[in-house]
Design an enzyme around this catalytic site. Sequence first.
Site, short mmCIF file in Angstrom:
data_model
loop_
_atom_site.label_atom_id
_atom_site.label_comp_id
_atom_site.label_asym_id
_atom_site.label_seq_id
_atom_site.Cartn_x
_atom_site.Cartn_y
_atom_site.Cartn_z
N HIS A 65 0.83 -1.22 0.00
CA HIS A 65 0.00 0.00 0.00
C HIS A 65 0.86 1.26 0.00
O HIS A 65 1.22 1.79 1.05
CB HIS A 65 -0.92 -0.02 1.23
CG HIS A 65 -2.00 1.01 1.18
ND1 HIS A 65 -3.25 0.83 1.74
CD2 HIS A 65 -2.04 2.25 0.64
CE1 HIS A 65 -4.00 1.90 1.54
NE2 HIS A 65 -3.28 2.79 0.88
N HIS A 67 1.36 5.20 -2.14
CA HIS A 67 0.85 6.20 -3.10
C HIS A 67 2.07 6.98 -3.59
O HIS A 67 2.53 7.90 -2.91
CB HIS A 67 -0.13 7.16 -2.42
CG HIS A 67 -1.33 6.50 -1.79
ND1 HIS A 67 -2.54 6.37 -2.44
CD2 HIS A 67 -1.50 5.94 -0.56
CE1 HIS A 67 -3.41 5.76 -1.63
NE2 HIS A 67 -2.81 5.49 -0.49
N PHE A 68 2.62 6.59 -4.74
CA PHE A 68 3.84 7.26 -5.21
C PHE A 68 3.57 8.52 -6.04
O PHE A 68 4.49 9.13 -6.57
CB PHE A 68 4.75 6.26 -5.95
CG PHE A 68 5.64 5.44 -5.02
CD1 PHE A 68 5.66 5.67 -3.65
CD2 PHE A 68 6.46 4.44 -5.52
CE1 PHE A 68 6.48 4.93 -2.80
CE2 PHE A 68 7.29 3.70 -4.68
CZ PHE A 68 7.30 3.94 -3.32
N ARG A 69 2.33 8.92 -6.17
CA ARG A 69 1.92 10.26 -6.63
C ARG A 69 2.15 10.62 -8.09
O ARG A 69 1.33 11.30 -8.67
CB ARG A 69 2.53 11.37 -5.76
CG ARG A 69 2.24 11.26 -4.27
CD ARG A 69 0.76 11.34 -3.97
NE ARG A 69 0.54 11.45 -2.52
CZ ARG A 69 -0.55 11.07 -1.91
NH1 ARG A 69 -1.55 10.54 -2.59
NH2 ARG A 69 -0.68 11.22 -0.61
N ASN A 99 -5.27 6.08 -6.89
CA ASN A 99 -5.90 7.40 -6.72
C ASN A 99 -4.94 8.54 -7.02
O ASN A 99 -4.86 9.52 -6.29
CB ASN A 99 -6.47 7.54 -5.30
CG ASN A 99 -5.39 7.55 -4.23
OD1 ASN A 99 -4.34 6.92 -4.41
ND2 ASN A 99 -5.62 8.24 -3.14
N GLU A 149 -6.93 0.74 -3.92
CA GLU A 149 -7.78 1.02 -2.78
C GLU A 149 -9.12 1.61 -3.25
O GLU A 149 -9.17 2.69 -3.85
CB GLU A 149 -7.01 1.98 -1.86
CG GLU A 149 -7.77 2.66 -0.80
CD GLU A 149 -6.85 3.60 0.02
OE1 GLU A 149 -5.74 3.94 -0.39
OE2 GLU A 149 -7.32 4.00 1.09
N HIS A 210 -5.48 -0.73 5.54
CA HIS A 210 -5.24 -0.01 6.81
C HIS A 210 -6.37 -0.13 7.86
O HIS A 210 -6.98 0.85 8.24
CB HIS A 210 -4.92 1.47 6.58
CG HIS A 210 -5.76 2.17 5.54
ND1 HIS A 210 -7.12 2.09 5.51
CD2 HIS A 210 -5.40 2.95 4.50
CE1 HIS A 210 -7.56 2.80 4.50
NE2 HIS A 210 -6.53 3.33 3.88
N ASP A 278 0.77 2.46 3.85
CA ASP A 278 -0.08 3.54 3.33
C ASP A 278 0.75 4.81 3.14
O ASP A 278 0.35 5.90 3.54
CB ASP A 278 -1.28 3.81 4.25
CG ASP A 278 -2.28 4.77 3.63
OD1 ASP A 278 -2.14 5.09 2.43
OD2 ASP A 278 -3.21 5.22 4.34
N HIS A 282 2.77 14.07 1.43
CA HIS A 282 2.32 15.42 1.06
C HIS A 282 3.43 16.38 1.45
O HIS A 282 4.15 16.13 2.43
CB HIS A 282 1.04 15.79 1.83
CG HIS A 282 -0.14 14.93 1.48
ND1 HIS A 282 -0.80 15.02 0.27
CD2 HIS A 282 -0.77 13.96 2.18
CE1 HIS A 282 -1.79 14.13 0.25
NE2 HIS A 282 -1.79 13.47 1.39
O1 DOR Z 1 -4.61 9.31 4.70
C1 DOR Z 1 -4.79 8.82 3.61
N1 DOR Z 1 -4.20 9.32 2.50
N2 DOR Z 1 -5.61 7.77 3.49
C2 DOR Z 1 -5.95 7.28 2.30
O2 DOR Z 1 -6.67 6.31 2.28
C3 DOR Z 1 -5.50 7.93 1.05
C4 DOR Z 1 -4.23 8.62 1.26
C5 DOR Z 1 -3.79 9.50 0.14
O3 DOR Z 1 -3.83 9.09 -1.02
O4 DOR Z 1 -3.31 10.62 0.42
#
Ligand code: DOR
Length: 412
Positions: A65, A67-69, A99, A149, A210, A278, A282
Site C-alpha cells: 500500500h 501512493h507514489f503520486r 488514486n 484502494e 489499513h 499507506d 504530502h
Molecule cells: O490518509 C490517507 N491518505 N488515506 C488514504 O486512504 C488515502 C491517502 C492519500 O492518497 O493521500
Amino acid sequence: MSSSHDADIKETAIRNAKIVVGSQLVEAEILVRGHKIARVAKQVNAERTLDAEGQIVLPGAVDVHVHFRDLAESYKEDWYTGSCAAVAGGVTTVIDQPNTKPPVLDKKSLADKQAVARKSIVDYGINAAIDKLDKLELLWNLGVTAFGEIFLQQTSHVDLLQALQTIKRIGAIACVHAEQNIDGVPNEVQGVRAVLNINQAIGAKVHISHLSTAAGLYLLGLYAQDITCEVTPHHLFLSEGDRARLGPFAVMDPPLRSQKDVRGLWTNLNYVDMVASDHAPHSIADKKKPSPPPGVPGVQTLLPLLLSRVDRIGLGRLIELACFRPAARFNLEGKGAVAEGFDADLTFVNLKDRKIITPSILQGKSGWTPFEGLEAIFPSLTMVRGKIVYRDGLIMAKEGWGTQLFGSGKAD
Ligand code: DOR
C-alpha cells in the site's frame, strides 16, 4: 536469459549471515545467482563474496500500500524518490494505489502510470480503480495487481457489488478502504460490516486496507470469507494523543485512534495478516494549508519501526507480516522469503543498531515524518534481484532497476 549464457551469470556467496528459519536465528550462507537465490546452506561456494558481518539477512519487505503520486503530483513524490525511500527502509517490492492524478482506470491511464513507474528501483505492482466497471477485466488482463484502494465512502454499494462480481469471476482481489459515513462521521466497523455484507453472496477475494480498530479486526474474524487485512505503523505506533503535538501532520484516513485501539491492535496482532505503510506523502506546504490533505509518508519507516519492537513481535512473525504474507496474498511470485528459487531481494539488519528517526534520514520528497523521535532499526544494505541498491545511507541503483510484477490475470 538463455542457458547458453549461464556461465556469464554472476554468483555471490553471502557469508557470515544469520537468517530466520521458523522462529530461530541460524547461521547460514546464501548463494545469489543472477537475480535469484540459488542456494541457502551452511556453506556455499562462489567466486565473489559479500560479508554480512554477522548481520541478520531478512527477505526484502513487501509494502502492498503506497501512493507514489506521479504524474500530476510528482512534487509530492515520484517513483524514483519513493522507491529510494523504500530501499532505505528495506522494502524491495511495493504496490501502488490508483488514486493518482490522473487515476488508473483504463488502458490509457494504466499505460501512463507504467511509463512513470519505470523509474522505480524496487519491483512493483500497479493497482487499478473500479470507476469504469466495464474495464475491470481488460485491466486485469493487462496485468494490474489488484483493484483498489476502493474508497467505500465515495463508492455506491451497487457499484461495489458489481465490481466484486467481476473481481470474483476473473479471480482478482479487491482492496477496500472500509470507512462508511454514519451521520456524516466515518465509521470503520460499519464500513467493514458493509463490505462483508455486500460480499457475502459473492465470495470475492477482499483485502481491507489499513484496518485501524480492534473492533474492526474482531468483526473480520467472525466471517468465514476470503478476506485479509493490513495494519499500518501509524496505527500501531501513534494514537490520538499525538494529534495535538503533530497537528496537520497527524491528519490521515483512517484517523489516529485511542490508546485502547492501539493496545487492541497490538494484543491481536496474531490475527492481522500483514503490515503496510499507506505511504501517502504530502509536502509541508500542503500540510500547512487550512484543510490539510490526509496522509503520512511511511514506506521508509515501516520495517525499521517493526524491527524496533522485535522483542514483542518475534522475527519469524515479523517476516510473515512484512514479507511473506503480503507477497502470497497478492500473488507476487518469488517474493517474500529467503529461500531457494526466490528472488534475491534481501535486507541486512543489525538489531543493535537503533537510531532515532529524524527527517534528515528520509529519502522521499516530503521531508517530514510523523514518527520523528521514535527509535527504529534501519537496514545497512538492501538488495533487489541480486543487485545492491542501498548501502550505508547511499542509493546504489540508477533509475529503472525495478520491474513491474503483473497480476495473475496477465498471460506471459
Ligand atoms: O490518509 C490517507 N491518505 N488515506 C488514504 O486512504 C488515502 C491517502 C492519500 O492518497 O493521500
